[in-house]
Design an enzyme around this catalytic site. Sequence first.
Site, PDB file in Angstrom:
ATOM      1  N   ARG A 126      55.035  66.582   5.414  1.00 44.86           N
ATOM      2  CA  ARG A 126      55.271  65.658   4.300  1.00 44.86           C
ATOM      3  C   ARG A 126      53.980  65.298   3.581  1.00 44.86           C
ATOM      4  O   ARG A 126      54.001  64.913   2.410  1.00 44.86           O
ATOM      5  CB  ARG A 126      55.940  64.402   4.861  1.00 44.86           C
ATOM      6  CG  ARG A 126      56.682  63.554   3.872  1.00 44.86           C
ATOM      7  CD  ARG A 126      57.486  62.508   4.594  1.00 44.86           C
ATOM      8  NE  ARG A 126      56.669  61.662   5.450  1.00 44.86           N
ATOM      9  CZ  ARG A 126      57.108  61.070   6.566  1.00 44.86           C
ATOM     10  NH1 ARG A 126      58.350  61.253   6.961  1.00 44.86           N
ATOM     11  NH2 ARG A 126      56.313  60.306   7.280  1.00 44.86           N
TER      12      ARG A 126
ATOM     13  N   HIS B 152      55.811  64.756   9.960  1.00 46.57           N
ATOM     14  CA  HIS B 152      54.818  63.958   9.240  1.00 46.57           C
ATOM     15  C   HIS B 152      53.806  64.866   8.547  1.00 46.57           C
ATOM     16  O   HIS B 152      53.444  64.631   7.383  1.00 46.57           O
ATOM     17  CB  HIS B 152      54.098  63.011  10.196  1.00 46.57           C
ATOM     18  CG  HIS B 152      54.828  61.729  10.440  1.00 46.57           C
ATOM     19  ND1 HIS B 152      54.324  60.515  10.047  1.00 46.57           N
ATOM     20  CD2 HIS B 152      56.030  61.470  11.015  1.00 46.57           C
ATOM     21  CE1 HIS B 152      55.185  59.556  10.381  1.00 46.57           C
ATOM     22  NE2 HIS B 152      56.214  60.112  10.976  1.00 46.57           N
TER      23      HIS B 152
END
Length: 404
Positions: free
Chosen positions: A274, A271
Amino acid sequence: MELTLLGTGAPEGLPRPDCPCAACATALGEDARAATALLVDGTLLLDLTPGAAFAAARAGHSLGGVRQVLLSHPHDGPAVEVPAGLPQPGRVPDGRELALLTGHRVRAVPMDAPGTGYAVTSPDGLRLLYLPPGAAPAGLDVNGDAPYDMVVADVVGRPDALARLRAVGAIGPATDVIAVHLDHDVPPGPELRRRLAAAGARAVPDGSTLTVGVYEDVPDVPRRTLVLGGARSGKSVEAERRLESFPDVLYVATGGSRGGDTEWASRVSIHRERRPGSWRTVETCDLVPLLEDDGKDDGAPLLIDCLSLWLTDAMDAVNAWDDDEWAGGGERALRARVTELTAAVRGTRRTVVAVSNEVGSGIVPATASGRRYRDELGRLNAAFGAECEQVLLVVAGQAVALRG
């Protein structure tokens, strides 16, 4: 200042030659796009592309009045053979300004990738910014200038370019943001319009003539959005995508670090990699103060991921897993927490995108505690969604608008 978009597509156009993908297969009619080229007031051509003269004729214009051709793409020579009567294409060095006999001024804006951006000021002071494909401004400083009247950029490929422009005030509420260099990364039609609207931008067909400085009614970016979906449905990616064109986003992680859990650490790492580097992260389940204190963190947009873990923490706090505790006041205490949260969502002035799991459509949990959690998450999602302008359900990576 009048702007005619002779093309709005990626350098290879859309559909791409010999590409069998679904986006290219459906890029028909108005969704078919030639390589991006801009004709400004009939006298300045930004990017020379194949068929530009024919494209101008179809749009009711001629290139006969063009006095300057400037290239933005990362190469030194002309993109195609120069039609008779057109001046040889050139490029303005970064940071330099070119004054045209027509009274237009063109300043070259440095990019963070190969290519040149151009800030065009008309004789009457209107301002247009055009960025090349795959690039964002590098070290942009508007020096106290007002926001641009129009920005034409690679919104899909480089949404962070808009974030940088917004951070320095180069894009304001009345700036008309036009998406160009459109490729096959996003299916054309409704899905493209939905994604652009979330960034405060729009797309227009090839051949469109726009008047710079005339306000266009672009759909407002929803202030509160709930993104629902099952496991690995793409809901977090969708939520992150909705804010990637805005600066200083505060990512609120409700799951904590879970020390020693390597699988969870791997998820968290994915996460983080990204997310844009300019985003900040806070790990907390104390959401109400963040929603209520609009001055904190300069009122930065919040991305809450996710409500499912917030509910787990809230149920832990009231010992909802014990039947006696639940019946003896735990249920009332949880309801009070949910009411407090939804009231904060209703009153917040921040932009909020929240993620939650949709678990009520699958297998019925085998345990009473599992069924209790499923039921309470359904109630939480319904209550939270009722306070949002937009609610999305993500299935197999595809976002379906349930509201807004």
